[in-house]
Design a protein around this motif. Structure first.
Motif: not given
Length: 676
Positions: A441-464
């Motif tokens: 299992s991997i467990v993260c705390n990434f940017t959630r999707p919002t009402a108008t956008k899917p979950s879009l990651l920062t580059f730091n989150e991509v590397s995480t």
């Protein structure tokens, strides 16, 4: 009998999360502890002459029901906890500590192992069996097998107390993280913040029936705020809040817990004949000795400090010219670094995020794993989950053989601790002709999707994501006989190699073209942005290195000397940070009270291993670059010698078999732009 004590009637033997109730745990733990005790008693009372199979191997397979229950419970305690689970954890920790002591302090069991160990040179054991025998013997000695009865009893008391203190430490940090909110009602205070961050904050406020916007200390909320918010006083407020977690005059203060933990660790090490806790820990690490760690950290510090000081001067001048800032403070560095990065490279994380939709990045990391290691990921709905947001996958190889079950849990929520980690619900091992495949299992705390956008990651989150997936590969591709040598069961300063090497693919054009596509247009990340990502990879690397070295030196400060005279955590920290400090001290803040890696995780005397593993990963990735980043020959060597081997041999032996030589620190310094 609890459902947890029965063979799971599920596909692939996966955990039946939806059927497990909180009240199942305590009776399940008690029954499994009893079963483990019976398994150990059977080994001890075996009338046959002690052999590798009837003693050492039998021990490796004992307690597996208990391990399974522990994996399920403690993974949920980190990812989906509540007050009830916290209470159970406090009750269970000393029971598990007592059992571990009952086993490693049992004189008849140790006598059997010692008999086999003393004749190891005549037994024709293979490398994995020999490692298991040496590990078993050392585990007993390192846990007090050679002590007299009085000292054994002292050791038991120390271990029981430490088990509870470490849990309490983590619970306090989580409570403090959850307790703080920055509630903004004036829209003007949002200036500079990205649209997605504002929308997420509005969603948080709405969920609490409040007007305005709420920001928290969860990383997807906190990091964008301190990086982009123009309002300096609000950046200061949230930064100080983050820095005083568990360092306030309230019930969650961790200062007393820290002093107790370090003193008990020191007392335990002395009892076992070691100078300090660090001497004890490092005996089972590649580094071997505190002096090697300190030499390694100070060598990097000597090489990185000039670059870090120059970066700090540049940043100070920039902040002064831009906004008349006379003195950079802790709440300024992320903000002005981002502004300087935008000016220097014309690269803004917000410009990149539309190209890093979570689903695409996940598909990308799967495709890269397929190209390198022949793995295929199939999302399935028929595997039980502990939370509706968890995603489940069957992982197969080219011949459709099941390799692993993979769980992915991406977004922050109340019962989940901060950060990102990989863990396992079931290890890989072979027994009775059956290759038991792992549940990872991997467990993260990434940017959630919002009402108008899917979950879009920062580059730091991509590397995480790539980092944690590297750990996951280490678990999924495991191919060992014994469960306690499988997957990530390796020396702590080797465990970060598979994770950190994966991050390198984030910066490579061939890899980015696979997954970096605009979520609305499908356009691939433009080449000029790829070039900028590469060019900016070592931006502020000197300051980042100094920060990591500071944490490593603080860890060694706590653990590589006698801590009994330390009474003031803040002044002790300041002494440890002298050589790495660039910013003025913030009186209300301290690092140690929320330094979960070393006081609640497994990194005590081991925080240096992040940098140590960076040396390994820079050197190893240089080999991929020589041959091509998707070269199957190099990938096969990495899989065969590193990813599949777990802890069956000494890590340096495995590394040299892969690379043909020992790693070179210059590979890291070059990649970081710290030497030419």
């Amino acid at each position: 009998m609890s459902i947890l004590n029965q063979k799971f009637d599920t596909l692939h033997d996966t955990a039946p999360f939806s059927q497990i109730k909180n009240e199942d745990y305590l009776p399940a733990f008690d029954a499994a502890i009893e079963k483990t005790e019976a398994e150990i008693a059977a080994i001890i009372s075996n009338p046959d002459t002690p052999t590798f199979e009837n003693t050492v191997a039998a021990m490796a397979y004992s307690g597996m029901e208990l391990d399974r229950i522990s994996n399920i419970f403690f993974n949920l305690h980190s990812a989906e906890t509540n007050d009830e689970l916290d209470k159970i954890a406090q009750e269970v920790a000393p029971k598990l500590s007592k059992l571990a002591n009952d086993i490693t302090l049992n004189p008849q069991l140790f006598e059997r192992i010692k008999k086999i160990y003393d004749q190891k040179d005549t037994l024709s054991l293979n490398a994995e069996q020999l490692t298991l025998l040496q590990k078993s013997y050392r585990d007993f000695v390192r846990n007090g097998a050679l002590l007299n009865d009085e000292k054994k009893e002292t050791l038991r008391q120390i271990d029981a107390e430490l088990a509870v203190l470490k849990l309490k430490f983590g619970e306090n940090v989580l409570a403090e993280t959850n307790a703080y909110q920055l509630h903004i009602t004036d829209e003007g205070d949002l200036a500079g913040l990205p649209e997605g961050t504002i929308e997420a904050a509005q969603g948080l406020a709405k969920a609490q029936d409040k007007a305005g916007w709420i920001f928290t200390l969860d990383y997807p909320s906190y990091i964008p705020f301190v990086t982009y918010a123009d309002n300096r006083s609000l950046r200061r407020e949230i930064t100080i809040a983050a820095g005083r977690k568990a360092f306030q005059d309230n019930e969650y203060n961790n200062e007393e817990n820290i002093l107790k933990i370090v003193r008990l660790r020191f007392q335990r090490a002395q009892l076992l004949g070691y100078d300090t806790h660090a001497h004890f820990v490092l005996e089972e690490r590649m580094a071997q000795h505190p002096s090697s760690v300190e030499a390694f950290l100070n060598d990097l510090l000597y090489k990185a400090r000039p670059a870090a000081e120059q970066e700090f001067r540049d940043l100070s001048i920039f902040a002064n010219e831009l906004h008349g800032i006379e003195q950079l403070e802790k709440w300024d560095t992320a903000y002005y670094s981002e502004k300087l990065k935008q000016e220097r490279f014309d690269l803004d994380d917000e410009l990149l995020k539309p190209y890093f939709q979570l689903e695409n990045v996940l598909d990308g990391v799967f495709t890269i794993a397929q190209k390198l290691y022949g793995l295929h990921f199939h999302e399935v709905q028929h595997i039980d989950k502990y939370h509706e947001e968890v995603r489940t996958f069957e992982v197969t190889d080219d011949s459709k053989r099941l390799i692993a079950i993979f769980y992915a849990d991406f977004f922050p929520r109340k019962g989940k601790r901060n950060g990102a980690w990989m863990t396992s619900f079931k290890p890989q091992y072979r027994k009775d002709g059956q290759d038991e495949r792992p549940h990872i299992s991997i467990v993260c705390n990434f940017t959630r999707p919002t009402a108008t956008k899917p979950s879009l990651l920062t580059f730091n989150e991509v590397s995480t994501l790539f980092h944690e997936f590297g750990h996951a590969l280490h678990g999924m591709l495991a191919d060992t006989v014994y469960p306690n040598l499988s997957g990530t069961s390796v020396f702590w300063d080797f465990v970060e190699l598979p994770s950190q090497i994966m991050e390198n693919w984030c910066y490579e054009k061939e890899a980015l073209e696979i997954f970096a596509k605009h979520y609305q247009t499908g356009e691939t990340l433009p080449m000029e942005l790829i070039d900028k990502i590469k060019a900016s990879a070592s931006f502020m690397e000197g300051m980042a290195t100094l920060r990591q070295l500071g944490f490593g030196l603080l860890d060694m400060g706590w653990h590589a000397q006698d801590p009994t005279s330390v009474n003031n955590i803040k002044s002790f920290e300041n002494r440890c940070f002298t050589s790495t400090q660039l910013l003025p001290d913030v009186q209300e803040n301290a690092m140690s009270p929320s330094f979960s890696h070393i006081f609640n995780g497994g990194y005590s005397s081991g925080y240096y291993s992040y940098k140590w593993a960076e040396v390994l990963d820079a050197d190893a990735f240089a080999y991929f670059q020589e041959k091509g980043i998707f070269d199957r020959t190099v990938a096969d060597k990495f899989k065969e010698n590193i990813l599949s081997k777990g802890g069956v041999e000494h890590p340096m032996t495995l590394y040299k078999r892969f690379r043909g030589k020992e790693p070179n620190v210059d590979a890291l310094l070059k990649r970081a732009g710290l030497i030419k």
